[in-house]
Design an enzyme around this catalytic site. Structure first.
Site, PDB file in Angstrom:
ATOM      1  N   HIS A   1       0.912  -1.096  -0.003  1.00 61.14           N
ATOM      2  CA  HIS A   1      -0.133   0.006   0.044  1.00 61.14           C
ATOM      3  C   HIS A   1       0.889   1.219   0.096  1.00 61.14           C
ATOM      4  O   HIS A   1       0.225   2.122   0.326  1.00 61.14           O
ATOM      5  CB  HIS A   1      -0.945   0.165   1.302  1.00 61.14           C
ATOM      6  CG  HIS A   1      -1.719  -1.004   0.980  1.00 61.14           C
ATOM      7  ND1 HIS A   1      -2.676  -1.629   2.251  1.00 61.14           N
ATOM      8  CD2 HIS A   1      -2.444  -1.871   0.276  1.00 61.14           C
ATOM      9  CE1 HIS A   1      -3.579  -2.660   1.768  1.00 61.14           C
ATOM     10  NE2 HIS A   1      -3.344  -2.787   0.746  1.00 61.14           N
TER      11      HIS A   1
ATOM     12  N   CYS B   1       1.049 -10.970  18.034  1.00 58.35           N
ATOM     13  CA  CYS B   1       2.253 -11.638  17.188  1.00 58.35           C
ATOM     14  C   CYS B   1       3.579 -11.689  17.814  1.00 58.35           C
ATOM     15  O   CYS B   1       4.214 -12.872  17.673  1.00 58.35           O
ATOM     16  CB  CYS B   1       2.739 -10.429  16.032  1.00 58.35           C
ATOM     17  SG  CYS B   1       1.130  -9.936  15.123  1.00 58.35           S
TER      18      CYS B   1
ATOM     19  N   GLY C   1      -8.543 -11.203  17.433  1.00 60.55           N
ATOM     20  CA  GLY C   1      -9.726 -11.209  16.857  1.00 60.55           C
ATOM     21  C   GLY C   1      -9.964 -12.004  15.437  1.00 60.55           C
ATOM     22  O   GLY C   1      -9.176 -12.512  14.898  1.00 60.55           O
TER      23      GLY C   1
END
Ligand SMILES: [Zn+2]
Length: 287
Positions: free
Chosen positions: A119, A260, A244
């Site tokens: 991105h 993580c 989640g």
């Protein structure tokens, strides 16, 4: 096909000796103080779309005013334990490559060499007319000179370097020093497509990999989800580590609902068990 549900303890075994492609998202940078606006505790936000940005100079003024305030905090963010662990895994030759949906450049700052910035990068600016790329720091200095005292305002930062500032009408924007064109951060806005060659590089990376590990992404946008689908189609192991649910859970060989860093630690000590594991884990999306 694996019949017995896997647990997070199985992670090192699952990935042992395999070339791993990694896809990272906003959840990875929250430990660096950059909020994840799709995370479970995040307030709803409406980021400016590409179409809005190019629609009027007032929209560009609004964007750059907020971004100008958010930049100082964005710039101050440091790589965290997960960024460093991934850089170590790369040095160990365990990774076939890394794709990040984050625009913060923290993987590179942690020493990661081979990174695909899916991105874009918030520390670069692109001219929409001549396409020239310039450092964000350069534009920041120009905007600071044009708007003295503006960045001292209190604001909440967001993952795209945006910030919440209400009145932006008095903010002066800057244009391209080469051609006078409109300047945009070199990041992919909502409503904008990732450049095709970049997408092809990502698919090639997944094609070469023997496992795909997704870290800190809820895979809400197709931009990242398509690589999980490609990995699933190839039948390679897919590990998703995220707090989640994610849109890729049904495709995962192993889903770990945890942070993580605490989960990845086991991979670094893979060659030297025993390892410790924390956090809740679930396999194949089953709690
Ligand atoms: Zn230009």
């Amino acid at each position: 096909m694996i019949d017995v549900p896997l647990r997070s303890d199985d992670l090192p075994t699952l990935l042992h000796g395999r070339r791993i492609a990694v896809l990272t998202g906003a959840g990875l940078s929250t430990d660096s103080g950059i909020p994840d606006y799709r995370g479970p505790d995040s307030p709803p936000r409406n980021p400016m779309t590409y179409q809005q940005f190019v629609s009027a100079p007032q929209m560009q003024q609004r964007y750059w005013a907020r971004a100008h305030v958010g930049w100082s905090r964005m710039k101050a963010a440091e790589p965290n334990a997960t960024h460093h662990m991934l850089a170590s895994l790369e040095q160990q030759g365990r990774l076939s490559g890394l794709i990040t949906q984050n625009v913060d450049g923290l993987h590179q700052r942690a020493g990661h060499c081979d990174v695909i910035d899916l991105h874009g990068r918030i520390d670069r600016v692109v001219c929409l007319a001549c396409r020239s790329l310039t450092p964000r720091a350069e534009l920041h200095a120009r905007l600071a000179a044009l708007n003295p005292g503006y960045e001292g305002r209190i604001a909440e930062p967001a993952p795209d370097g945006d910030a919440v500032v209400d009145d932006t009408t008095g903010f002066s924007i800057a244009s391209c020093t080469t051609c006078g064109g409109t300047l945009k951060p070199d990041v992919v806005f909502f409503g904008e497509n990732v450049a095709k060659p970049l997408v092809e590089r990502c698919f090639a990376l997944v094609d070469e990999a023997e496992a795909l590990v997704v870290l800190g992404s809820s895979l809400q946008v197709m931009s990242g989800l398509r690589f999980v689908r490609a990995a699933h189609k190839r039948g390679i192991s897919i590990v998703i580590i995220n707090r989640g649910p994610t849109r890729g859970d049904a495709l995962a060989t192993l889903k770990v609902d945890a942070g993580c860093a605490e989960t990845l630690g086991s991979l670094l000590t893979d060659r030297d068990p025993p390892f410790s594991m924390h956090g809740r884990a679930s396999a194949n999306g089953t709690p």
